[in-house]
Design an enzyme around this catalytic site. Structure first.
Site, PDB file in Angstrom:
ATOM      1  N   LEU A 174       1.850  40.661  91.321  1.00 13.48           N
ATOM      2  CA  LEU A 174       1.553  39.423  90.997  1.00 13.48           C
ATOM      3  C   LEU A 174       1.443  39.324  89.680  1.00 13.48           C
ATOM      4  O   LEU A 174       0.896  40.055  88.800  1.00 13.48           O
ATOM      5  CB  LEU A 174      -0.024  39.006  91.751  1.00 13.48           C
ATOM      6  N   GLU A 198      -0.560  37.080  86.493  1.00 13.94           N
ATOM      7  CA  GLU A 198      -1.586  35.986  86.136  1.00 13.94           C
ATOM      8  C   GLU A 198      -0.889  34.681  86.041  1.00 13.94           C
ATOM      9  O   GLU A 198       0.123  34.435  85.444  1.00 13.94           O
ATOM     10  CB  GLU A 198      -2.415  36.603  84.905  1.00 13.94           C
ATOM     11  N   LYS A 247       5.930  50.866  90.620  1.00 17.07           N
ATOM     12  CA  LYS A 247       4.855  49.950  89.825  1.00 17.07           C
ATOM     13  C   LYS A 247       4.949  50.213  88.531  1.00 17.07           C
ATOM     14  O   LYS A 247       4.998  49.243  87.642  1.00 17.07           O
ATOM     15  CB  LYS A 247       3.436  50.217  90.451  1.00 17.07           C
ATOM     16  N   PHE A 268      12.323  37.432  81.179  1.00 17.83           N
ATOM     17  CA  PHE A 268      11.472  38.187  80.381  1.00 17.83           C
ATOM     18  C   PHE A 268      12.345  38.674  79.149  1.00 17.83           C
ATOM     19  O   PHE A 268      12.451  39.738  78.668  1.00 17.83           O
ATOM     20  CB  PHE A 268      11.161  39.520  80.844  1.00 17.83           C
ATOM     21  N   GLY A 314       0.729  40.791  75.987  1.00 19.52           N
ATOM     22  CA  GLY A 314      -0.611  41.377  76.259  1.00 19.52           C
ATOM     23  C   GLY A 314      -0.789  41.512  77.422  1.00 19.52           C
ATOM     24  O   GLY A 314      -0.091  41.556  78.461  1.00 19.52           O
ATOM     25  N   CYS A 369      -2.166  44.475  81.523  1.00 25.37           N
ATOM     26  CA  CYS A 369      -1.043  45.236  82.345  1.00 25.37           C
ATOM     27  C   CYS A 369      -0.264  45.925  81.777  1.00 25.37           C
ATOM     28  O   CYS A 369      -0.121  47.359  81.703  1.00 25.37           O
ATOM     29  CB  CYS A 369      -0.284  44.522  83.462  1.00 25.37           C
TER      30      CYS A 369
END
Ligand code: UGA
Length: 434
Positions: free
Chosen positions: A153, A155, A204, A249, A257, A260
């Protein structure tokens, strides 16, 4: 089946509420009694669109509750999601002490078969250590399984990311664990990828580091655009039309920032180096990101020459829009740099000002927090944009110009079409565009 979600940070809260929304009975647990007390009263400690409503709705339906008696919660649960923090240590590696603490607590309360699912972002091989810890400390001969189910997920869009995931990674070593975890995500059967645990853990870190690499890459290209007539947005568009590259992206700016990317890229470097792998590619991506602040301060200096005693309006403090999170936000280093140059700052962010005050308290005439972007612009010699909140692209630039002493904008997130502020008489600088 009862699910416990241990840890009520971003990932824990969204996981608990999301699993409850899928129809499971979930207990969100945290040893911080005050925090649990506040959440139980409906005070969610973070700003995340849709999260309050999701929590409140599921508490009302009695699918979701919050408790701080961790041992009892673990005892009652059939499946335990571990969502505690894995903060960064000075050498870049992840501090796994909270994961160890929870593992020992699980061992103490293992009275029947349980599935332990790691959801926190963890180094590859963490499950081995969780398994070993539970095995070493458990008091009965009870069976248990470990699984890795990393969370992807973002933010700002955490709720929809959780409720409509692109993929669900299920890293397991037994059929029992696979069936249990796949059952929890039954409604997304066609999006589940089953792997072994090491693979799931690595997916991940490898995903986050790849995205960070993509951002540093486009920022490097933006620096070339800054020195030529090329336009980074068109370069990104042209590149992104190739489906092998993709257009997401590739937004140039003042760097990534958040809690993560900066942490995860360093953690993967450490993991690789500990295994004897040359990780210079990722080290360089991280260094390029770090250098964005220096590059941006140079841009501000090109517009203002001397920064001492200049009034600068700073719009945007959060590391990205739609969050109040300022962890590793570029704004923190940038503010430090501008204060170091003797500038007088007027800050505004729709959500993150309270968090920033804890790092930089207000100081009359040196550093002021303003209640609107227009107030921040009052008397300013320049206005800088650090976060692309939608509120900023909708600003009444005529009003901003009226308020400012000098109409200069230095836009670190390419919020405006350059023609628009220029038409209104602004000097306008952005990233990788003329
Ligand atoms: C990131 C990942 O995107 C999630 O998939 C992952 O689950 C999460 O980390 C995590 O590990 O928990 P997040 O940190 O919330 O999510 O935010 P992103 O949307 O990825 O943005 C990260 C940073 O990159 C922000 O500072 C943003 O401004 C910057 N960014 C992003 C760019 O500079 N350019 C871009 O094109 C995209």
């Amino acid at each position: 089946m009862k699910i416990a979600v241990i840890g009520t940070g971003y990932v824990g809260l969204v996981t608990a509420a999301g699993l409850a929304e899928f129809g499971h009975r979930v207990i969100g647990a945290d040893k911080d009694e005050d925090k649990i007390g506040r959440i139980s009263k409906g005070v969610v400690p973070i700003y995340e669109p849709g999260l309050n409503e999701l929590i409140a709705g599921n508490v009302r339906k009695k699918n979701l509750s919050f408790r701080s008696d961790l041992s009892a919660v673990i005892g009652e649960a059939d499946v335990i999601f571990v969502c505690v923090g894995t903060p960064q240590r000075p050498d870049g590696s992840a501090d796994m002490s909270q994961v160890e603490e929870v593992s020992r607590l699980i061992a103490d309360n293992l009275d029947r078969y349980k599935l332990v699912v790691e959801k926190s972002t963890v180094p590859v091989k963490t499950s081995y250590w969780i398994k070993r810890t539970i095995g070493l400390y458990k008091k009965t001969d009870t069976d248990f399984d470990i699984a890795s189910n990393p969370e992807f997920l973002r933010e700002g869009s955490a709720v929809s990311d959780f409720l409509q995931p692109d993929r669900i990674i299920v890293g397991v070593e037994t059929a029992r664990a696979r069936d249990l975890l796949c059952g929890i995500y039954a409604k997304f059967r066609n999006r589940v990828v089953v792997t072994n645990i090491d693979t799931a853990e690595l997916i991940k870190h490898a995903s986050n580091s790849f995205l960070a690499l993509k951002i540093s890459y486009i920022n490097l290209i933006a620096s070339i655009c800054d020195k030529t007539e090329a336009n980074v947005e068109q370069v990104a568009e042209g590149m992104g039309l190739d489906p092998r590259i993709g257009n997401r992206f590739l937004k140039a700016g003042i760097g990534y920032g958040g809690s993560c990317f900066p942490k995860d890229i360093k953690a993967l470097v450490k993991i690789g180096e500990d295994l004897g792998v040359d990780m210079s590619l990722l080290k360089e991506a991280d260094r390029i990101n770090f250098d964005r602040i220096r590059v941006f301060v140079e841009k501000i200096k090109q517009a203002l020459w001397i920064l001492k005693d200049k009034r600068i309006a700073v719009l945007g403090l959060a590391f990205k829009p739609e969050t109040d999170d300022i962890r590793e936000a570029p704004s923190i280093s940038l503010i430090r740099g501008l204060i170091g140059e003797g500038a007088r700052l007027r800050l505004y962010d729709p959500q993150a000002m309270e968090n920033m005050k804890a790092i930089y308290p207000a100081e009359p005439d040196r550093l002021e927090y303003c209640d609107s972007p227009y107030r921040a612009a009052e008397g300013a010699n320049a206005l800088v944009i650090l976060t692309e909140w939608p509120e900023f692209s909708g600003l009444d630039l005529g009003r901003v110009r009226e308020a400012m002493a000098n109409p200069i904008i230095i836009d670190g997130r390419n919020v405006f079409d350059p023609a628009v502020p220029r038409r209104l008489g602004f000097e306008y600088y952005s990233i990788g565009r003329k």
